[in-house]
Design a protein around this motif. Structure first.
Motif, short mmCIF file in Angstrom:
data_model
loop_
_atom_site.label_atom_id
_atom_site.label_comp_id
_atom_site.label_asym_id
_atom_site.label_seq_id
_atom_site.Cartn_x
_atom_site.Cartn_y
_atom_site.Cartn_z
N ASP A 444 36.77 46.81 38.59
CA ASP A 444 37.89 45.68 38.74
C ASP A 444 37.35 44.36 38.95
O ASP A 444 36.26 44.21 39.78
N HIS A 495 48.88 52.07 43.50
CA HIS A 495 49.75 51.15 43.05
C HIS A 495 49.47 49.68 43.19
O HIS A 495 48.69 49.49 44.06
N ILE A 496 49.75 48.75 42.41
CA ILE A 496 50.02 47.52 42.76
C ILE A 496 51.25 47.02 42.43
O ILE A 496 52.02 47.31 41.63
N LYS A 532 45.12 45.91 33.33
CA LYS A 532 45.15 45.88 34.70
C LYS A 532 45.99 47.05 35.06
O LYS A 532 45.85 47.65 36.24
N GLY A 533 47.07 47.19 34.35
CA GLY A 533 48.03 47.94 34.95
C GLY A 533 49.13 48.60 33.93
O GLY A 533 49.34 47.86 32.87
N ASN A 552 47.93 51.17 38.83
CA ASN A 552 46.50 50.61 38.89
C ASN A 552 45.46 51.47 37.85
O ASN A 552 44.99 52.27 38.49
N LYS A 555 42.22 52.68 39.20
CA LYS A 555 41.89 54.17 39.84
C LYS A 555 41.76 55.15 38.95
O LYS A 555 41.63 56.45 39.48
#
Length: 569
Positions: A444, A495-496, A532-533, A552, A555
Motif C-alpha cells: 500500500d 475496512h477503510i 485501493k478498495g 481494503n 488486505k
C-alpha cells in the motif's frame, strides 16, 4: 512513561556493520583526513557521505532545495513523507532531484552527483495533519554509484527495540536548513542533540507534542533547548549515531515547534523524529518489491495517459476507467438482464467485486455474466472524446461467468471479508480502448484523495458511468458512526472509510456495491491506476456528514494472487 533513547546497549547489537546489495559496507566514512542546523557548526566535505539534498523542480526549469535525506542502498534515499507533499497533494516522482556528495549546496563539487527520482513511496498511514508515520522512500532512476564522498548509512539494527532498555545519548543531525540569520545556509552544518523521554517532551509544550507524539511510540523527541537545533529545511535528514565500527541512522527529522510571535522555528524547543526501528519491516518490504509494483505482473494495466499534473476531475470520464465492470443477473426463464453490482477487471479472466454481490441472496436472480466497456446504459455503441481529443465509438463486451470465488471468511465476522472473484469463461478483449485491467498493488501507498467510479443506484444520471472524489476518513471516527447502528468494522484493517464532498445533498447517491476506489501512482515514467478498495456499504440515509465503507484491497492481495495464479488462465 517509557524512555525514548537512541543508543542501544552493545549486547543488543551486532559487531559487524551491514552491507548493501553492491557489497559496500554501510555507515563508513571513507575520508577522515579532510579538513543547519541552527547554532551548529560547519561539517567538512565527506564527513557525512550518506546525507542527501532533495530538490524540487520548478516550472521555469530551476530547482529549489526543500529537504534532506539519507542514502540507505543503491536504489533508495530515506526522507520524511511531508517533504514529498505540497499543499496536501502528493508530488509525483518527476518533481524531485536527489543530489549526493554535496557539501556546498549552491556550488556542487566534482565529487557530487545528481539523480532523477522515478518513484516516491510514502507510508500508507502517513497523516499530514499530525505528521505521524512521517517516512518516505525515494527510488532513484539509476543505481547510486558509491565513492569516497557518497556512501550508504546503516539502518538501526533492532526492529521495534525495547526502548526502555536503551541508553539515552546524543546523536548528530546535519543539514542545510535555516541558520543563525534565519536563512538557508550553503555549507552543510552539523550539531549534536540529546534525546529526551516521552514525558519530558510532552511536558515541555503539551498542546503541541500531544498532537505530534504517536501513541505507538513510532517517533521520539530530541533537542538541547539551548539554541542549537534543527530548523526549516532540515526535515527529512537523519539523526546519526556511531555504534562500534559504523554509523547508523536512528531517526528522521519530522516536526518542530515555532515561536509564538515570529512563527519561526523555535530552537529552544524539542523536535520530533520518526523512529527507524519501528519501520524496518516496511522499508525492507518496499526494497524487496522494487521491481514488482503490480501484483499480477500486467505491465500495461491501469495506464493513465494524462499528464500527472492534471487533476482527476479535469479528466474525461469516457474511456478513463475502462476496468469498471457491471455484474449482470437474470431471472430463471427470463432473457432480461439486470445490473445490480459493479466490480473491477484486474486480469483478462478475472473481475473482483463485493462478496455480498455473489452470495445468492438476490431474490430469484442468478449471476449470469459480466459487462465490460460500458459507459451509457441507454446507448450502444457509446460515442465520446478520448483524452487526446479524438472521437471514439465503443461497444460493450458481455462475458458469461465460469466460476465464482467467494472469500472463505465472507461475512465472518459480520460485514467483514466482503470480497469475491469472478472468473470469466474466456478472456476479455483488452485490445479495445474501453476494456483494460486496473493494477493491484503489492504494497500500500499513501494518497490524500482517491477516485470512486461506477453507476449510482438512483438519480437522473444513474445510467451513465459516474466519478466522485473520496477523502479517506479516520477509522476511529468511522467506527463510532457505524457503531451507533450496531455495525462493527473490521479489527484487522479490512475496512477503510471515505467521504465525498458534494455541494448539496441532491447529488449524494450511493454507488452500486463493488464500485472501485482507485488512485494514480507515478513510477518509472508511467502513470498507472491502482485499486485501493471496493464500495461495500454506506449509511442507510445518504447524508453529507457520513462516510461510506470500502473493502481494503491491500488486505486481500495474497488471496487474490493465490486464486488467479492457481487457475488455468
Amino acid at each position: 512513561m517509557r524512555v525514548i533513547p537512541i543508543v542501544v546497549l552493545l549486547l543488543m547489537l551486532s559487531t559487524d556493520c551491514g552491507f548493501t546489495a553492491k557489497g559496500v559496507p554501510c555507515g563508513q566514512k571513507q575520508l577522515t583526513f579532510l579538513a543547519y542546523i541552527y547554532k551548529g557548526n560547519a561539517a567538512l566535505e565527506a564527513d557525512w557521505p550518506w546525507h542527501a539534498a532533495i530538490f524540487q523542480k520548478q516550472n521555469n526549469g530551476g530547482e529549489d532545495y526543500i529537504c534532506g535525506g539519507s542514502v540507505i542502498s543503491e536504489n533508495f534515499v530515506l526522507t520524511a513523507a511531508h517533504c514529498t507533499v505540497s499543499f496536501r497533494m502528493p508530488l509525483s516522482a518527476d518533481n524531485f532531484l536527489v543530489k549526493l556528495g554535496l557539501h556546498n549546496k549552491s556550488f556542487p563539487s566534482e565529487h557530487s552527483k545528481t539523480y532523477e527520482v522515478v518513484e516516491v513511496i510514502r507510508h500508507d498511514s502517513f497523516n499530514i495533519n499530525n505528521l505521524k508515520n512521517d517516512i518516505a522512500l525515494l527510488r532513484t532512476e539509476e543505481d547510486i554509484t558509491f565513492s569516497d564522498y557518497i556512501q550508504p548509512i546503516c539502518l538501526w539494527p533492532v526492529e521495534k527495540s525495547d526502548l526502555n532498555s536503551i541508553l539515552t545519548s546524543r546523536g548528530t543531525v546535519v543539514g542545510w536548513g535555516v541558520g543563525d540569520e534565519y536563512k538557508l545556509v550553503d555549507i552543510l552544518q552539523q550539531a549534536r542533540l540529546s534525546v529526551v523521554d516521552y514525558a519530558t517532551c510532552l511536558k515541555s509544550k503539551p498542546e503541541h507534542f500531544s498532537k505530534l507524539l504517536a501513541d505507538d511510540k513510532s517517533n521520539f523527541c530530541a533537542g538541547n533547548q539551548n539554541m542549537t537545533n534543527v530548523c526549516d529545511g532540515d526535515s527529512g535528514g537523519g539523526m546519526y549515531f556511531r555504534l562500534n565500527n559504523a554509523w547508523y541512522i536512528r531517526g528522521i527529522v519530522s516536526a518542530g515547534a515555532r515561536t509564538e510571535t515570529e512563527r519561526r522555528c523555535d530552537p529552544q524547543q524539542f523536535v520530533t523524529f520518526t523512529d527507524i526501528p519501528y519501520y524496518l519491516r516496511w522499508i525492507s518490504q518496499h526494497q524487496e518489491n522494487v521491481k514488482k509494483r503490480n501484483l499480477l505482473n500486467l505491465g500495461s494495466c491501469g495506464l493513465d495517459f494524462y499528464n500527472i499534473t492534471v487533476l482527476e476531475n479535469e479528466k474525461s470520464v469516457f474511456l478513463q476507467y475502462p476496468w469498471t465492470a457491471m455484474l449482470e443477473f437474470k431471472k430463471e426463464s427470463s432473457p432480461t438482464v439486470q445490473t445490480i453490482c459493479n466490480g473491477a477487471l484486474i486480469h483478462p479472466r478475472f473481475v473482483v467485486t463485493a462478496g455480498h454481490c455473489v452470495d445468492g441472496n438476490f431474490r430469484k436472480l442468478k449471476l449470469n455474466s459480466v459487462r465490460l466497456g460500458e459507459f451509457n446504459l441507454k446507448t450502444n455503441p457509446d460515442n465520446g472524446i478520448s483524452y487526446n481529443g479524438e472521437s471514439v465509438s465503443t461497444t460493450i463486451q458481455s462475458i458469461e461467468i465460469e466460476k465464482v470465488f467467494e472469500h472463505p471468511q465472507f461475512n465472518t465476522p459480520r460485514y467483514d471479508n466482503n470480497i469475491a472473484l469472478v472468473k470469466l469463461k474466456y478472456p476479455a478483449d483488452i485490445s479495445r480502448p474501453n476494456v483494460k485491467p486496473i493494477c493491484l498493488p503489492t504494497l500500500d501507498d499513501y494518497n490524500e484523495l482517491y477516485t470512486i467510479t461506477g453507476w449510482r443506484r438512483v438519480g437522473r444520471q444513474s445510467h451513465v458511468l459516474s466519478r466522485d472524489t473520496a477523502l479517506l476518513e479516520d477509522l476511529e471516527k468511522c467506527e463510532s458512526i457505524y457503531g451507533n447502528i450496531s455495525i462493527r468494522l473490521s479489527s484487522e484493517g479490512n475496512h477503510i472509510c471515505g467521504s465525498y464532498h458534494h455541494e448539496n445533498v441532491n447529488y449524494c447517491f450511493h454507488f452500486m456495491s463493488g464500485a472501485p476506489l482507485q488512485y494514480v501512482k507515478n513510477a518509472d515514467r508511467k502513470n498507472q491506476y491502482f485499486l485501493k478498495g471496493l464500495f461495500s456499504f454506506g449509511f442507510p440515509k445518504c447524508q453529507l456528514n457520513y462516510t461510506d465503507v470500502f473493502t481494503n484491497i491491500n488486505k486481500f492481495t495474497k488471496w487474490i494472487a493465490s486464486i488467479v495464479n492457481g487457475e488455468d488462465v
